[in-house]
Design a protein around this motif. Structure first.
Motif, PDB file in Angstrom:
ATOM      1  N   LEU A 147      48.926  48.490  28.187  1.00 52.62           N
ATOM      2  CA  LEU A 147      49.737  49.175  28.870  1.00 52.62           C
ATOM      3  C   LEU A 147      51.123  48.410  28.903  1.00 52.62           C
ATOM      4  N   LYS A 148      51.979  48.515  28.054  1.00 52.19           N
ATOM      5  CA  LYS A 148      53.280  47.520  27.943  1.00 52.19           C
ATOM      6  C   LYS A 148      54.058  47.309  29.290  1.00 52.19           C
ATOM      7  N   GLY A 149      53.800  46.020  29.519  1.00 50.04           N
ATOM      8  CA  GLY A 149      54.713  45.587  30.968  1.00 50.04           C
ATOM      9  C   GLY A 149      53.719  45.254  31.839  1.00 50.04           C
ATOM     10  N   CYS A 150      52.340  45.631  31.773  1.00 54.31           N
ATOM     11  CA  CYS A 150      51.349  45.524  32.507  1.00 54.31           C
ATOM     12  C   CYS A 150      50.606  44.276  32.216  1.00 54.31           C
ATOM     13  N   PHE A 151      50.288  43.451  33.380  1.00 56.73           N
ATOM     14  CA  PHE A 151      49.864  42.034  32.933  1.00 56.73           C
ATOM     15  C   PHE A 151      48.672  41.704  33.965  1.00 56.73           C
ATOM     16  N   ILE A 152      47.721  40.998  33.354  1.00 52.54           N
ATOM     17  CA  ILE A 152      46.551  40.414  33.950  1.00 52.54           C
ATOM     18  C   ILE A 152      46.958  38.934  34.169  1.00 52.54           C
ATOM     19  N   ILE A 153      46.968  38.502  35.454  1.00 52.84           N
ATOM     20  CA  ILE A 153      47.071  37.050  35.762  1.00 52.84           C
ATOM     21  C   ILE A 153      46.085  36.171  36.221  1.00 52.84           C
ATOM     22  N   THR A 154      45.616  35.345  35.588  1.00 53.85           N
ATOM     23  CA  THR A 154      44.199  34.576  35.832  1.00 53.85           C
ATOM     24  C   THR A 154      44.767  33.194  36.581  1.00 53.85           C
ATOM     25  N   PRO A 155      44.512  32.675  37.547  1.00 53.53           N
ATOM     26  CA  PRO A 155      45.228  31.505  37.760  1.00 53.53           C
ATOM     27  C   PRO A 155      44.075  30.364  37.530  1.00 53.53           C
ATOM     28  N   LYS A 156      44.592  29.008  37.566  1.00 53.17           N
ATOM     29  CA  LYS A 156      43.853  27.925  37.256  1.00 53.17           C
ATOM     30  C   LYS A 156      43.135  27.495  38.803  1.00 53.17           C
ATOM     31  N   ILE A 157      41.857  27.560  38.764  1.00 50.47           N
ATOM     32  CA  ILE A 157      41.340  27.308  40.182  1.00 50.47           C
ATOM     33  C   ILE A 157      40.934  25.793  40.381  1.00 50.47           C
ATOM     34  N   PHE A 158      41.048  25.068  40.973  1.00 54.89           N
ATOM     35  CA  PHE A 158      40.830  23.632  41.387  1.00 54.89           C
ATOM     36  C   PHE A 158      39.671  23.838  42.509  1.00 54.89           C
ATOM     37  N   GLU A 159      38.209  23.510  42.249  1.00 51.83           N
ATOM     38  CA  GLU A 159      37.175  23.279  42.954  1.00 51.83           C
ATOM     39  C   GLU A 159      36.701  22.023  43.106  1.00 51.83           C
ATOM     40  N   ASP A 160      36.118  21.744  44.084  1.00 51.34           N
ATOM     41  CA  ASP A 160      35.210  20.787  44.813  1.00 51.34           C
ATOM     42  C   ASP A 160      34.327  21.078  45.782  1.00 51.34           C
ATOM     43  N   ASP A 161      33.755  19.950  46.316  1.00 48.91           N
ATOM     44  CA  ASP A 161      32.718  20.053  47.636  1.00 48.91           C
ATOM     45  C   ASP A 161      33.444  20.596  48.618  1.00 48.91           C
ATOM     46  N   ARG A 162      34.747  20.487  48.855  1.00 48.55           N
ATOM     47  CA  ARG A 162      35.339  20.967  49.924  1.00 48.55           C
ATOM     48  C   ARG A 162      35.596  22.624  50.084  1.00 48.55           C
ATOM     49  N   GLY A 163      35.729  22.906  48.694  1.00 47.21           N
ATOM     50  CA  GLY A 163      36.145  24.422  48.377  1.00 47.21           C
ATOM     51  C   GLY A 163      37.096  24.625  47.245  1.00 47.21           C
ATOM     52  N   PHE A 171      41.150  25.394  45.589  1.00 49.41           N
ATOM     53  CA  PHE A 171      42.800  25.573  45.560  1.00 49.41           C
ATOM     54  C   PHE A 171      43.289  26.254  44.258  1.00 49.41           C
ATOM     55  N   PHE A 172      44.238  27.029  44.647  1.00 48.61           N
ATOM     56  CA  PHE A 172      45.093  27.885  43.503  1.00 48.61           C
ATOM     57  C   PHE A 172      46.292  28.148  44.086  1.00 48.61           C
ATOM     58  N   GLU A 173      47.291  28.106  43.053  1.00 45.58           N
ATOM     59  CA  GLU A 173      48.517  28.778  43.111  1.00 45.58           C
ATOM     60  C   GLU A 173      48.620  30.315  43.061  1.00 45.58           C
ATOM     61  N   SER A 174      48.644  31.147  44.038  1.00 40.45           N
ATOM     62  CA  SER A 174      48.858  32.414  43.844  1.00 40.45           C
ATOM     63  C   SER A 174      49.878  33.153  43.323  1.00 40.45           C
ATOM     64  N   PHE A 175      51.058  32.543  43.628  1.00 41.80           N
ATOM     65  CA  PHE A 175      52.333  32.902  42.963  1.00 41.80           C
ATOM     66  C   PHE A 175      53.327  31.835  42.964  1.00 41.80           C
ATOM     67  N   ASN A 176      54.065  31.564  41.607  1.00 41.18           N
ATOM     68  CA  ASN A 176      55.105  30.881  41.311  1.00 41.18           C
ATOM     69  C   ASN A 176      56.029  31.655  40.718  1.00 41.18           C
ATOM     70  N   GLU A 177      57.228  31.849  41.306  1.00 43.21           N
ATOM     71  CA  GLU A 177      58.243  32.687  40.721  1.00 43.21           C
ATOM     72  C   GLU A 177      58.685  32.320  39.392  1.00 43.21           C
TER      73      GLU A 177
END
Length: 185
Positions: free
Chosen positions: A8-24, A26-32
């Motif tokens: 569907l033109k103009g409709c996008f899937i956005i997959t973040p880069k997730i940084f994981e370690d033994d603490r849990g 982190f990822f950036e959920s939005f960057n304008e």
């Protein structure tokens, strides 16, 4: 982040880069800046919404008309949903087609839905938290919708219809064809 356009033109899937370690994790959920570069347009979000729902709750299919039409960036904070959008743009090659994707708290994928689409989701896990950004304010007089089980759209909601929990308001929404006769986008 990885951004992929759906069929569907103009409709996008956005997959973040997730940084994981033994603490849990982190990822950036939005960057304008990155978001607008990847989707190729400027979008100013003015309202954030969040809902909590039980398994089987179906919300939709909703949209706003005219100057209050909304683009949305949707995601799941906790749990999972089957998210569905329907192209209502009469001049689109995919007019009347829908796209669905499972959004969950593991992949952290998001879906960008441009103006001119109906949107809905069904909750696949109890206590699911669903969040979305909108680029126009909610306006009650401009709200509209399409019945979830419309024969033309033929959406597979992944759960048996008898297991769905639907608001009284959503149970009486018009069909796709009737909705189009009432509203312009």
């Amino acid at each position: 982040m990885i951004v992929e356009e759906t069929y569907l033109k103009g409709c996008f899937i956005i997959t973040p880069k997730i940084f994981e370690d033994d603490r849990g994790y982190f990822f950036e959920s939005f960057n304008e800046k990155l978001f607008e570069k990847e989707i190729g347009q400027r979008v100013t979000f003015v309202q954030d919404n969040q809902s909590k729902s039980s398994k089987g709750v179906l919300r939709g299919l909703h949209y706003q008309t005219g100057q209050f039409a909304q683009a949305k960036l949707v995601r799941v904070i906790k749990g999972s949903v089957l998210d569905v959008c329907v192209d209502l743009r009469r001049d689109s090659e995919t007019f009347g087609k829908h796209y669905s994707i499972v959004l969950d708290d593991k992949s952290q994928q998001q879906l960008f839905i441009p103006k001119g689409f109906a949107h809905g989701f069904v909750v696949l896990e109890d206590d699911t938290l669903f969040s979305y950004k909108c680029d126009a304010y909610y306006n009650k007089a401009s709200e509209a919708g399409i019945i979830f089980n419309d024969n033309h759209l033929n959406i597979d909601w992944a759960l048996p219809e008898e297991d769905l929990i639907i608001s009284e308001k959503d149970k009486v929404l018009p069909t796709f064809k009737k909705s189009l006769n009432y509203h312009e986008y």
